[in-house]
Structure formats: C-alpha cells, structure tokens
Design a protein around this motif. Structure first.
Motif, mmCIF file in Angstrom:
data_model
loop_
_atom_site.group_PDB
_atom_site.id
_atom_site.type_symbol
_atom_site.label_atom_id
_atom_site.label_comp_id
_atom_site.label_asym_id
_atom_site.label_seq_id
_atom_site.Cartn_x
_atom_site.Cartn_y
_atom_site.Cartn_z
ATOM 1 N N ARG A 7 -2.158 -4.011 5.623
ATOM 2 C CA ARG A 7 -3.143 -3.054 6.143
ATOM 3 C C ARG A 7 -2.815 -2.595 7.561
ATOM 4 O O ARG A 7 -2.875 -1.422 7.868
ATOM 5 N N ASP A 8 -2.483 -3.511 8.426
ATOM 6 C CA ASP A 8 -2.249 -3.153 9.819
ATOM 7 C C ASP A 8 -0.768 -3.063 10.149
ATOM 8 O O ASP A 8 -0.398 -3.022 11.317
ATOM 9 N N ASP A 9 0.050 -3.047 9.139
ATOM 10 C CA ASP A 9 1.486 -2.955 9.370
ATOM 11 C C ASP A 9 1.873 -1.501 9.590
ATOM 12 O O ASP A 9 1.118 -0.587 9.284
ATOM 13 N N LYS A 10 3.055 -1.303 10.103
ATOM 14 C CA LYS A 10 3.499 0.069 10.334
ATOM 15 C C LYS A 10 3.656 0.778 9.000
ATOM 16 O O LYS A 10 3.938 0.182 7.972
ATOM 17 N N ILE A 11 3.453 2.070 9.064
ATOM 18 C CA ILE A 11 3.556 2.892 7.865
ATOM 19 C C ILE A 11 4.854 3.676 7.940
ATOM 20 O O ILE A 11 5.162 4.307 8.950
ATOM 21 N N TYR A 53 0.647 5.534 0.099
ATOM 22 C CA TYR A 53 -0.291 6.557 0.536
ATOM 23 C C TYR A 53 0.243 7.962 0.277
ATOM 24 O O TYR A 53 1.452 8.196 0.226
ATOM 25 N N TYR A 96 0.845 -1.192 0.000
ATOM 26 C CA TYR A 96 0.000 0.000 0.000
ATOM 27 C C TYR A 96 0.879 1.239 0.000
ATOM 28 O O TYR A 96 1.845 1.325 0.746
ATOM 29 N N PHE A 146 6.954 6.767 6.643
ATOM 30 C CA PHE A 146 6.715 8.070 6.044
ATOM 31 C C PHE A 146 7.983 8.666 5.464
ATOM 32 O O PHE A 146 9.072 8.465 5.997
#
Lengths: 115, 111
Positions: B95-99, B33, B31, B101
């Motif tokens: 989906r629930d993994d760390k993002i 973003y 994913y 940045f």
C-alpha cells in the motif's frame, strides 16, 4: 473524496534561483507522500518517497542536494529545486496515500519553467 | 529491475470499446492500478485490482488480470470523447510502497 493540493501550479524562475513547491493533503493525514517528475510525452518518474518526520528516500539518479524534500507534518511536504537550471524545467507531481489501500491521491502538478 | 510496459497510442471510434493493455515484470506486485491523466491535469485513480483477483468491473470500466502472464488490461465500454486522455498502468508491492508507472497510453477518440 480526499484532496491533495499543490502550489504553485505554474512557476517561472531565473536560472540559479531556488523554487519551493508545496504539497498538502487537505482532508486526511498522509504519512507517506511521493514526488514525481514528468517530462513531455514521457512517463512519470518517481523522484523520492517522503515520510513524515524522517529523511526522504531518493530514487537512484536523483540528486538529494538538488531536490530537497521536507515532510514536516502529516499534511505537508515540500520540494525545493535548488539552483535551478533550464534542464530542471518539468512538470512536478506529488501524491499521498489515503486511508484505504490503492487510493493514491495526486496533486494537480506544478509546471516549472527555468529561464 | 521493475518495469511496466504499455503501448503508447490507441485510436478508437466513439461508441466502441477501448482495450488498453499492460505488462509488468515484478511477480511480487500486489496492487495494480489504472490512472487517467487529462490534458494539463494531474493523475486520477480510475481503478485498482488486487493480485488475488482476476477481474474487477466498475460501471464502464473492466479490469482483467492474468497473473501468470503478468498482463493487465483496462476495457472502457461505449467510449466517449471525454475518455480521451493518457492512461497509465502502474503496480506496487504494498500500500505505501512506491508505485511504478508505465509510459502511458494516449487514447484518441475518432468521431
């Protein structure tokens, strides 16, 4: 849409005291919440991943005993900055996963100033 | 380790298109973003794209993904003064993994 609320928005405390910041998902259940820290003009730094009913997973370099995270329910996670010092002054942001992939909802952030 | 890179500043004239670029290192990212942070506020998810997509359009926003080059871009058509903000590129495995940045790109709108 889903809402994540943080409280307090601003907090000023004396050095050596502890400060608790709350993160609530208002209209959905969040099994996973994330805590970030943001220094001025820098990116968000992930501090820890908070899972309901279990211990938080801390990122490398983040002191577990310094930043206590509790995720006691599906709608509330708390971050406690213990024995705060001026270098802990920062903008702390939480986020929570909604029901749909990619929708990560952020709180408004809490600005901590330690005198 | 995982890394997301983006330029720090972009200046665009009002009415022109803004293109914010981002590169990421983790080829397993599923994913990707784009978030917007207005002054003094938290982050707002603008849009996201799955790694099996090349393009996603949502009103004035167009996201392009070049998975081979691990390059992501956000195009804002007809840039307005209200678009002035910091735009963060981010990626995650699940989906629930760390993002993870990027450092954010500060978009400045010229009159």
């Amino acid at each position: 849409g889903a809402v994540v609320s943080q409280h307090p928005s601003w907090v000023i405390c004396k050095s050596g005291t502890s400060v608790k910041i709350e993160c609530r998902s208002l209209d959905f259940q969040a099994t996973t919440m994330f805590w970030y820290r943001q220094f001025p003009k820098q990116s968000l730094m992930l501090m820890a991943t908070s899972n309901e009913g279990s211990k938080a997973t801390y990122e490398q370099g983040v002191e577990k005993d310094k930043f206590l995270i509790n995720h006691a329910s599906l709608t509330l996670s708390t971050l406690t900055v213990t024995s705060a010092h001026p270098e802990d002054s920062s903008f702390y942001i939480c986020s929570a996963s909604g029901e749909h992939t990619g929708e990560l909802f952020f709180g408004e952030g809490s600005r901590l100033t330690v005198l | 380790g995982e890394d997301v890179e983006q330029s720090l500043f972009l200046s665009v004239r009002e009415g022109d298109s803004s293109v914010i670029n981002c590169t990421y290192t983790d080829s397993s990212s599923t994913y990707l973003y784009w978030y917007k942070q207005e002054p003094g506020a938290g982050l707002q998810l603008l849009t996201y794209i799955f790694s099996n997509m090349d393009m996603k359009q949502d009103q004035r926003l167009t996201v392009l993904l070049n998975k081979k080059d691990k390059h992501l871009s956000l195009r804002i058509a007809d840039t307005q003064t209200g678009d002035s903000a910091i735009y963060f590129c981010a990626d995650s495995l699940n989906r629930d993994d760390k993002i993870i940045f990027g450092k954010g790109t500060r978009l400045h709108i010229l009159p």
